[in-house]
Design an enzyme around this catalytic site. Structure first.
Site, PDB file in Angstrom:
ATOM      1  N   HIS A  59       0.721  -1.254  -0.059  1.00 41.85           N
ATOM      2  CA  HIS A  59       0.077  -0.095  -0.140  1.00 41.85           C
ATOM      3  C   HIS A  59       0.635   1.364   0.176  1.00 41.85           C
ATOM      4  O   HIS A  59       0.770   2.205  -0.934  1.00 41.85           O
ATOM      5  CB  HIS A  59      -1.026  -0.044   1.277  1.00 41.85           C
ATOM      6  CG  HIS A  59      -1.574   1.254   1.443  1.00 41.85           C
ATOM      7  ND1 HIS A  59      -2.371   1.875   0.610  1.00 41.85           N
ATOM      8  CD2 HIS A  59      -1.640   2.202   2.570  1.00 41.85           C
ATOM      9  CE1 HIS A  59      -2.887   3.004   1.264  1.00 41.85           C
ATOM     10  NE2 HIS A  59      -2.438   3.017   2.383  1.00 41.85           N
ATOM     11  N   HIS A  83       3.801   6.774   5.452  1.00 43.60           N
ATOM     12  CA  HIS A  83       2.689   7.542   6.017  1.00 43.60           C
ATOM     13  C   HIS A  83       1.817   6.686   6.917  1.00 43.60           C
ATOM     14  O   HIS A  83       1.337   7.001   7.723  1.00 43.60           O
ATOM     15  CB  HIS A  83       1.802   7.999   4.599  1.00 43.60           C
ATOM     16  CG  HIS A  83       0.840   6.958   4.344  1.00 43.60           C
ATOM     17  ND1 HIS A  83       1.297   6.078   3.138  1.00 43.60           N
ATOM     18  CD2 HIS A  83      -0.487   6.467   4.716  1.00 43.60           C
ATOM     19  CE1 HIS A  83       0.271   5.441   3.076  1.00 43.60           C
ATOM     20  NE2 HIS A  83      -0.891   5.487   3.634  1.00 43.60           N
ATOM     21  N   GLU A  87       0.942   5.229  12.746  1.00 40.76           N
ATOM     22  CA  GLU A  87      -0.100   5.007  12.906  1.00 40.76           C
ATOM     23  C   GLU A  87      -0.358   3.496  13.260  1.00 40.76           C
ATOM     24  O   GLU A  87      -0.962   3.167  14.286  1.00 40.76           O
ATOM     25  CB  GLU A  87      -1.466   5.283  11.809  1.00 40.76           C
ATOM     26  CG  GLU A  87      -2.834   4.760  12.061  1.00 40.76           C
ATOM     27  CD  GLU A  87      -3.444   5.645  13.096  1.00 40.76           C
ATOM     28  OE1 GLU A  87      -3.070   6.680  13.376  1.00 40.76           O
ATOM     29  OE2 GLU A  87      -4.512   4.981  13.806  1.00 40.76           O
ATOM     30  N   ASP A  88       0.378   2.510  12.691  1.00 43.09           N
ATOM     31  CA  ASP A  88       0.162   1.178  12.687  1.00 43.09           C
ATOM     32  C   ASP A  88       1.273   0.568  13.334  1.00 43.09           C
ATOM     33  O   ASP A  88       1.173  -0.807  13.424  1.00 43.09           O
ATOM     34  CB  ASP A  88       0.149   0.806  11.267  1.00 43.09           C
ATOM     35  CG  ASP A  88      -1.122   1.061  10.508  1.00 43.09           C
ATOM     36  OD1 ASP A  88      -1.904   1.728  11.311  1.00 43.09           O
ATOM     37  OD2 ASP A  88      -1.373   0.966   9.203  1.00 43.09           O
ATOM     38  N   ASP A 150      -3.313   8.516  -0.762  1.00 42.13           N
ATOM     39  CA  ASP A 150      -3.650   7.378  -0.026  1.00 42.13           C
ATOM     40  C   ASP A 150      -5.068   6.931  -0.223  1.00 42.13           C
ATOM     41  O   ASP A 150      -5.360   5.735  -0.673  1.00 42.13           O
ATOM     42  CB  ASP A 150      -3.446   7.978   1.347  1.00 42.13           C
ATOM     43  CG  ASP A 150      -3.754   6.929   2.506  1.00 42.13           C
ATOM     44  OD1 ASP A 150      -3.549   5.689   2.309  1.00 42.13           O
ATOM     45  OD2 ASP A 150      -4.604   7.070   3.429  1.00 42.13           O
ATOM     46  N   ASP A 270     -22.158  16.113 -24.971  1.00 41.44           N
ATOM     47  CA  ASP A 270     -20.696  16.122 -24.440  1.00 41.44           C
ATOM     48  C   ASP A 270     -20.101  14.707 -23.971  1.00 41.44           C
ATOM     49  O   ASP A 270     -18.995  14.763 -23.500  1.00 41.44           O
ATOM     50  CB  ASP A 270     -20.454  17.181 -23.665  1.00 41.44           C
ATOM     51  CG  ASP A 270     -20.959  17.254 -22.228  1.00 41.44           C
ATOM     52  OD1 ASP A 270     -21.800  16.212 -22.026  1.00 41.44           O
ATOM     53  OD2 ASP A 270     -20.409  17.775 -21.376  1.00 41.44           O
TER      54      ASP A 270
HETATM   55 MN    MN Z   1      -2.724   4.616   4.175  1.00 42.47          MN
END
Ligand code: MN
Length: 730
Positions: A59, A83, A87-88, A150, A270
């Site tokens: 990811h 990123h 958090e993880d 993300d 269009d």
């Molecule tokens: Mn993520």
């Protein structure tokens, strides 16, 4: 860093591709630093799996790939790779800072915080969340670029999530992330976000639209291909370098259009379009000419977003023309640069801004976001903020036409007054009525797409203050305010001038011809540029007329004296005249002197009197002359002792002492003055025989600082035995 012995093929492949893209786009950068971030993230996420069963590291690498494809910088790529680490895993922002520097740490922290915000909770919390999000964006635009990427990758792989989660993420994307991407000019990201979110929320409707579009495409492929070839030929014959692409309207925007306008797909004119990408602005219009020469344009369908870019910076020419067999199609024309900006928006600005000067479009985006944050802070009601935000993000423009067919793009809910000001300020100012589609409408009528708007004007008409309550564009708002202020100002000038003249008459000061140099000085003192500004301030009641008039009067009087050449020159108005310890209240630099009749001392109650030609005479309030002089009340003026009165400054006072005539008296007088450190300027003693007395009179001119010192001296002199009386002469 040591390579992990077991690394899944897919991960190796994905990272290899990222390295390649990055190296190709940014050959000067240190590729090793990308690898360091990857290795670190890889180690931290080791053992973690995504819902799809893939290793988690896939990811962040994919997110970094999206950004690398947009040619983003090292900080951005490193942030993308890292990123989810904070958090993880157990890694802290501090550790990121130590390893990868402050910029990366700040960005990772920003993305982590954004991830913790639940955009869907109670409304007031949502407003707060959106605000935080915007603040994060204002801080560093790269945070939002990583966050959007993300979200994009999560949507691409959303299939493995449960339905309700797909729904929530899809809705949040349509409500918040896609509009932000749109507002940042990132057409490509926005399009993909919308289509993926659409598919996540309503898979059936999505596949239905996709297949309808596909059918339509197949049916008209031959037609479009023919047009494309013929267009390419014509453009190259006219020496317009260009490439022509077919463009398909995206599923989500087709869906929105069908739903909004309640029409079948056949009427989406269009749906299929051609896009011409050429090399210069000039050739955009040239290409438009080539097209209109070949196929007749459909009236009202020409949109010049080059001259009038959309609020997010989008630029292109759009036209719809009648093709062979009565089949209409749309053509979009733009330069390479415009194309890149339409696709990448702020990201394009970001990567090209290095080495550029001046205000970039990115700064305009930042300005826009700051403004949003300010609005949010001003608005106490969170619901109000959300609706403002939505209006602004969805900025559904309204396209209306002038009677001659010129397109005017306005924000939604705009009124004929906005339209009038968009045409020209003069049209706006003189606007008295409006027609939409040939019918009279109120000035606060909300215009709709396709309205043909005609403005009824009346020369000399002035905008009304009420208009401010309904106009939507800042241009209209600013112009109306300007005019209203100007009108109020011209009233103030008028009032100020009358007041000035009236006051001049009262003071018998002729003002038919004001001295230029005095005027310049007065204007400078009041901090204004023109006489008009001075009058305006008088009219608004900010300043008084009298002190200004006195300046002119005093100057004129001085000149008259100078002009009277046959007369002996007036006493020099130097130190004595320009008495620094005195000042006219509220006015500096006025000729002022102490009247010799009463010779007031600092601390004494005083009054000023405007003389002819010598400036302001200052008398002691109990001076007998004052009572006689002040019948001309208008020549009286307030004066004060200047605060800066210095210790060393002294004033001459004439006193006369009546005393017994005996030896040693003078020595006692001088002793008193000596102990008061007062100088004796002159001294004269004589007998008082002429008065028929047996004593003596001592006339002294002494120096004193002020009233208090004089009183002290006089008191001490009176206490000397043999002193009968003391009189202050001046
Ligand atoms: Mn993520």
């Amino acid at each position: 860093m040591e390579r992990s012995p077991v690394r899944e093929d897919a991960v190796e492949k994905a990272f290899g591709r990222l390295e390649q893209t990055y190296a190709a786009n940014r050959p000067k950068d240190d590729l090793e630093r990308v690898r360091m971030a990857f290795e670190f993230a890889y180690a931290q996420h080791a053992g973690q799996l995504r819902k799809s069963g893939e290793p988690y590291i896939i990811h962040p690498v994919a997110v970094a790939q999206i950004l690398a494809d947009m040619n983003m910088d090292l900080v951005c790529i490193q942030t993308a790779l890292l990123h989810d680490v904070v958090e993880d895993t157990s890694v802290t922002v501090e550790e990121i800072r130590r390893r990868f520097g402050n910029e990366v740490a700040v960005c990772v922290d920003g993305v982590t915080k954004l991830g913790k915000i639940h955009l869907y909770s109670r409304e007031e919390q949502q407003a707060e969340s959106v605000r935080k999000m915007l603040l994060a964006m204002v801080h560093d635009i790269r945070v939002i670029l990583v966050k959007l990427s993300d979200r994009l990758h999560n949507l691409r792989t959303i299939g493995s999530l449960p339905r309700d989660k797909q729904n929530r993420i899809g809705q949040e994307t349509l409500d918040i992330y896609a509009p932000i991407a749109h507002r940042l000019g990132m057409g490509k990201v926005r399009a993909e976000l919308e289509d993926l979110a659409f598919g996540a929320i309503d898979p059936e409707a999505h596949s239905d639209i996709v297949s309808q579009i596909e059918n339509k495409r197949k049916a008209s492929q031959e037609f479009l291909e023919g047009i494309r070839k013929s267009l390419e030929q014509k453009l190259s014959r006219e020496l317009i370098p260009s490439r022509v692409e077919g463009r398909l309207k995206r599923p989500y925007s087709v869906y929105v259009k069908l739903k909004k306008q309640k029409i079948p797909i056949e009427q989406v004119y269009d749906l299929l379009a051609l896009r011409i990408i050429t090399d210069s602005l000039k050739n955009c219009y040239a290409a438009l000419g080539v097209i209109h020469n070949e196929w007749p344009p459909i009236p009202g369908r020409i949109k010049d977003f080059i001259a009038m870019p959309r609020p997010n910076g989008y630029q292109s020419l759009h036209t719809s023309v009648m093709g062979p067999g009565g089949q209409a199609f749309e053509v979009q024309i733009r330069t390479e640069e415009m194309h890149r900006l339409a696709e990448e928006g702020v990201a394009a600005h970001w990567k090209y801004k290095e080495g550029r000067r001046g205000k970039t479009t990115e700064e305009q985006y930042v300005t826009w976001m700051r403004q949003l944050v300010e609005w949010q802070q001003e608005m106490r009601d969170p619901g109000e903020f959300i609706s403002t935000l939505k209006v602004d993000l969805y900025a559904d423009e309204v396209y209306v036409f002038t009677p001659k067919g010129k397109v005017v793009v306005l924000p939604r809910e705009s009124t004929p007054v906005d339209f009038a000001y968009a045409i020209h300020s003069d049209v706006g100012n003189a606007c008295v009525g409006a027609k939409a589609n040939n019918r009279i409408v109120p000035l606060k009528h909300a215009l709709k797409n396709g309205d043909i708007v005609e403005i009824l004007t009346q020369p000399g008409h002035m905008p009304s203050k009420d208009w401010l309550s309904f106009v939507k564009t800042s241009k209209a708002r600013n112009k109306i305010k300007q005019i209203i202020n100007a009108t109020e100002r011209s009233k103030a000038i008028e009032i100020g001038e009358k007041y000035f003249e009236k006051e001049a008459r009262r003071l018998s000061i002729p003002i038919s011809r004001l001295d230029e140099s005095v005027l310049a000085q007065v204007l400078a003192d009041y901090g204004v540029g023109k006489l008009e500004d001075l009058f305006a301030n008088l009219g608004y009641g900010k300043i008084e007329a009298r002190p200004i008039l006195l300046r002119f009067a005093l100057d004129r009087a001085a000149e008259e004296d100078k002009a009277a050449a046959e007369l002996p020159p007036p006493p020099p108005l130097d130190k004595d005249a320009r008495d620094l310890t005195l000042r006219v209240k509220g006015l500096n630099d006025v000729l002022i002197y102490r009247a010799s009749c009463c010779n007031p001392l600092p601390g004494e109650a005083i009054v000023g009197y405007i003389t002819r030609g010598k400036g302001v005479a200052v008398h002691s309030l109990n001076c007998t002359n004052v009572q006689n002089l002040l019948y001309e009340v208008e020549r009286k003026i307030d004066v004060e002792w200047a605060k800066s009165h210095s210790e060393n400054e002294s004033f001459d006072v004439q006193i006369s002492i009546m005393t017994d005539d005996r030896p040693g008296m003078l020595a006692q007088f001088t002793q008193v003055l000596f102990s008061e450190s007062s100088n004796i300027r002159s001294l004269e003693a004589r007998g008082d025989e002429e008065r028929g007395g047996d004593g003596a009179i001592v006339e002294m001119k002494i120096e004193v600082r002020d009233k208090r010192q004089l009183e002290k001296i006089l008191g001490a002199l009176r206490r000397i035995p043999g002193v009968r009386d003391i009189e202050r002469k001046s």
